[in-house]
Scaffold this active site. Structure first.
Site, PDB file in Angstrom:
ATOM      1  N   SER A 168      40.493 -38.202 -10.024  1.00  0.00           N
ATOM      2  CA  SER A 168      40.383 -38.411 -11.550  1.00  0.00           C
ATOM      3  C   SER A 168      41.484 -38.095 -11.710  1.00  0.00           C
ATOM      4  O   SER A 168      42.545 -37.610 -10.092  1.00  0.00           O
ATOM      5  CB  SER A 168      39.923 -37.368 -12.628  1.00  0.00           C
ATOM      6  OG  SER A 168      40.287 -35.914 -12.452  1.00  0.00           O
ATOM      7  N   LEU A 203      31.134 -23.936 -19.415  1.00  0.00           N
ATOM      8  CA  LEU A 203      30.632 -25.447 -19.475  1.00  0.00           C
ATOM      9  C   LEU A 203      31.060 -26.313 -18.734  1.00  0.00           C
ATOM     10  O   LEU A 203      32.403 -26.746 -19.682  1.00  0.00           O
ATOM     11  CB  LEU A 203      29.527 -25.941 -20.858  1.00  0.00           C
ATOM     12  CG  LEU A 203      28.834 -26.601 -20.273  1.00  0.00           C
ATOM     13  CD1 LEU A 203      27.630 -26.795 -19.407  1.00  0.00           C
ATOM     14  CD2 LEU A 203      28.112 -27.225 -21.693  1.00  0.00           C
ATOM     15  N   GLY A 208      31.177 -33.645 -10.956  1.00  0.00           N
ATOM     16  CA  GLY A 208      32.061 -34.403  -9.673  1.00  0.00           C
ATOM     17  C   GLY A 208      31.910 -33.672  -8.367  1.00  0.00           C
ATOM     18  O   GLY A 208      29.871 -33.858  -8.165  1.00  0.00           O
ATOM     19  N   GLY A 210      32.258 -30.307  -7.149  1.00  0.00           N
ATOM     20  CA  GLY A 210      32.979 -29.529  -7.420  1.00  0.00           C
ATOM     21  C   GLY A 210      33.916 -28.726  -7.600  1.00  0.00           C
ATOM     22  O   GLY A 210      34.752 -27.362  -7.886  1.00  0.00           O
ATOM     23  N   THR A 227      25.741 -32.679 -14.827  1.00  0.00           N
ATOM     24  CA  THR A 227      25.581 -33.706 -13.512  1.00  0.00           C
ATOM     25  C   THR A 227      24.075 -33.813 -13.584  1.00  0.00           C
ATOM     26  O   THR A 227      22.924 -33.811 -13.166  1.00  0.00           O
ATOM     27  CB  THR A 227      26.109 -33.698 -12.329  1.00  0.00           C
ATOM     28  OG1 THR A 227      26.676 -35.294 -11.563  1.00  0.00           O
ATOM     29  CG2 THR A 227      25.386 -33.002 -11.496  1.00  0.00           C
ATOM     30  N   SER A 229      24.332 -36.811 -11.844  1.00  0.00           N
ATOM     31  CA  SER A 229      24.110 -37.386  -9.751  1.00  0.00           C
ATOM     32  C   SER A 229      23.807 -36.640  -9.253  1.00  0.00           C
ATOM     33  O   SER A 229      25.018 -35.453  -8.848  1.00  0.00           O
ATOM     34  CB  SER A 229      25.777 -37.641 -10.033  1.00  0.00           C
ATOM     35  OG  SER A 229      25.467 -38.266  -8.072  1.00  0.00           O
ATOM     36  N   GLU A 231      23.393 -36.634  -5.655  1.00  0.00           N
ATOM     37  CA  GLU A 231      24.462 -37.104  -4.662  1.00  0.00           C
ATOM     38  C   GLU A 231      25.595 -36.064  -4.934  1.00  0.00           C
ATOM     39  O   GLU A 231      25.777 -35.346  -4.057  1.00  0.00           O
ATOM     40  CB  GLU A 231      24.980 -38.537  -4.234  1.00  0.00           C
ATOM     41  CG  GLU A 231      23.644 -39.870  -4.172  1.00  0.00           C
ATOM     42  CD  GLU A 231      23.494 -39.067  -2.635  1.00  0.00           C
ATOM     43  OE1 GLU A 231      23.886 -38.546  -2.211  1.00  0.00           O
ATOM     44  OE2 GLU A 231      22.013 -38.734  -2.563  1.00  0.00           O
ATOM     45  N   GLN A 232      25.820 -36.326  -5.951  1.00  0.00           N
ATOM     46  CA  GLN A 232      27.213 -34.832  -6.791  1.00  0.00           C
ATOM     47  C   GLN A 232      26.693 -33.645  -6.553  1.00  0.00           C
ATOM     48  O   GLN A 232      27.317 -32.888  -5.871  1.00  0.00           O
ATOM     49  CB  GLN A 232      28.162 -35.863  -7.480  1.00  0.00           C
ATOM     50  CG  GLN A 232      28.750 -37.160  -7.623  1.00  0.00           C
ATOM     51  CD  GLN A 232      30.154 -36.782  -8.948  1.00  0.00           C
ATOM     52  OE1 GLN A 232      28.648 -37.550  -9.616  1.00  0.00           O
ATOM     53  NE2 GLN A 232      31.289 -37.595  -8.676  1.00  0.00           N
ATOM     54  N   CYS A 394      43.823 -50.936 -11.599  1.00  0.00           N
ATOM     55  CA  CYS A 394      43.830 -49.954 -12.214  1.00  0.00           C
ATOM     56  C   CYS A 394      44.666 -49.561 -11.852  1.00  0.00           C
ATOM     57  O   CYS A 394      45.394 -49.081 -12.752  1.00  0.00           O
ATOM     58  CB  CYS A 394      42.261 -48.970 -11.849  1.00  0.00           C
ATOM     59  SG  CYS A 394      40.736 -48.901 -12.281  1.00  0.00           S
TER      60      CYS A 394
END
Length: 412
Positions: A168, A203, A208, A210, A227, A229, A231-232, A394
């Site tokens: 981010s 919270l 992401g 971590g 999360t 995800s 994997e994340q 972007c």
């Protein structure tokens, strides 16, 4: 005007593997649309500060160079669906650029006027693809959408992100180009806007890998971070344990709609873009429900101007198809409207738009420098060009202000 066939590029771009990239290897059968697209493209670039080379012909006012190496294929892709075809043409090597973000900048700056508004409306109705129903951000749909991007490979993201694993916008201190320090400053900024302090229970919506949870725990807070995800979550737990903070941070595989409890503060960094307009009221109602009286929310959100968001809300673009399915970037005004049925309002804000352009530039350079390691993970040349286009597009958007990013404090 005759278009001369260009010489082959110095580095041949392999055709996409149809099993991995279905449809990309086939040029659309749309010669009429291709001719229309060519006429519109030529008209548009004549007034832009770019240099467009089509064989021996040169268009534009001069600037970063775009070389159209397969004109017929390029214009057919563009005519088939301009919002998707332009990026796909780059992915397959129909065109190249010596400075991709610099080339895309003038396109991004004039995105709303490059094509006459009447033709834009016609294209939206009859030509351009619509958002697939299966990409709606229901509980099941959200998990699949997130899986398609964030579960690509933890190793991939580790290769181009900095050591904080922050995916981010960073917030650079004046005179500094240190990405790690800028990411830590960004995290501190959002924690400060949420009023996070020692002995609080906070919270985080959107774990992401971590980085924020670790920094909040080092302030002495207890953190529940959620999360969708897998994997994340796995890598975040490893990083939290390695930091010696497993007793202060709990990682849960849970959607924001399934979150329970009451917290002193709620933080969420660049997660709202994946929520979808239909679910914005549900998202903000969840923040309101989960926040204790007197608590604050720290929200970081990519934004676009409200008039552009209203026009683009139903668009299906290259970014949706290849990077972020189901997403929609909000405007600050749309966030304020969505807060209307809650007890929350925006009490503080700061813009980090130019910082995001710099962040993306760091990521893109690192991705290029470490491409051999990325390729060793099994990613092909088409993926390389896709990722280049994503990061470059972007960066250009943030450079010209078509995109922005805000850190917001929400209070009652």
């Amino acid at each position: 005007m005759t278009i001369h066939e260009p010489q082959p590029p110095t580095r041949a771009v392999p055709r996409p593997n149809e099993g991995v990239w279905p449809g990309l290897g086939t040029v659309p059968r749309s010669p009429v649309k291709g001719r229309i697209a060519e006429g519109l493209f030529r008209r548009a670039v004549r007034s832009l500060p770019v240099r467009v080379e089509i064989g021996d012909e040169v268009l534009g006012l001069g600037g970063p160079t775009m070389r159209i190496v397969r004109p017929d294929a390029f214009f057919r892709r563009l005519g088939n669906d301009s919002k998707i075809g332009f990026g796909e043409a780059y992915m397959v090597g129909d065109w190249t650029a010596d400075d991709l973000p610099g080339l895309l900048e003038p396109f991004a700056a004039t995105l709303s006027t490059l094509i006459p508004p009447a033709l834009q409306r016609l294209a939206r109705r009859w030509v351009e693809a619509r958002q697939p129903a299966e990409e709606a951000n229901s509980l099941e749909g959200s998990r699949e959408n997130i899986h398609r991007h964030y579960d690509l490979s933890n190793e991939l993201f580790q290769l181009f992100l900095d050591e904080t694993m922050s995916y981010s916008a960073a917030w650079f201190a004046p005179g500094s180009d240190d990405l790690v320090a800028a990411q830590e400053r960004k995290i501190d900024g959002i924690l400060d806007l949420a009023g996070v302090a020692a002995d609080q229970h906070i919270l985080e919506i959107g774990t992401g890998w971590g980085g924020l949870a670790i920094r909040a725990a080092r302030r002495g807070a207890r953190v529940t971070t959620i999360t969708i995800s897998a994997e994340q979550a796995a890598l975040a737990e490893q990083r939290i344990a390695a930091a010696g903070l497993a007793d202060r941070v709990q990682v849960l595989l849970r959607d924001y709609r399934e979150a329970r409890g009451s917290y002193d503060a709620v933080v969420s960094v660049e997660m709202i873009e994946a929520v979808g307009e239909k679910y914005w009221p549900t998202y903000f109602a969840a923040l309101d429900r989960l926040l204790k009286p007197g608590g604050r929310v720290g929200l970081q959100a990519i934004t676009m101007p409200d008039d552009r968001m209203r026009v683009a809300r139903n668009d299906y673009t290259w970014i949706h198809k290849y990077v972020f399915p189901g997403g929609l970037i909000p405007s600050v005004e749309s966030i304020e409207r969505s807060l209307g049925d809650t007890s929350l309002h925006i009490s503080e804000r700061r813009s980090l738009g130019p910082d995001y352009a710099r962040t993306l530039n760091h990521w893109n350079r690192r991705f290029q420098e470490r491409w051999s390691e990325v390729a060793a993970l099994g990613f092909d040349e088409t993926f390389r060009r896709m990722w280049e286009f994503y990061l470059g597009y972007c960066e250009a958007g943030f450079r010209v202000g078509y995109l922005d990013v805000y850190q917001l404090s929400l209070t009652r």
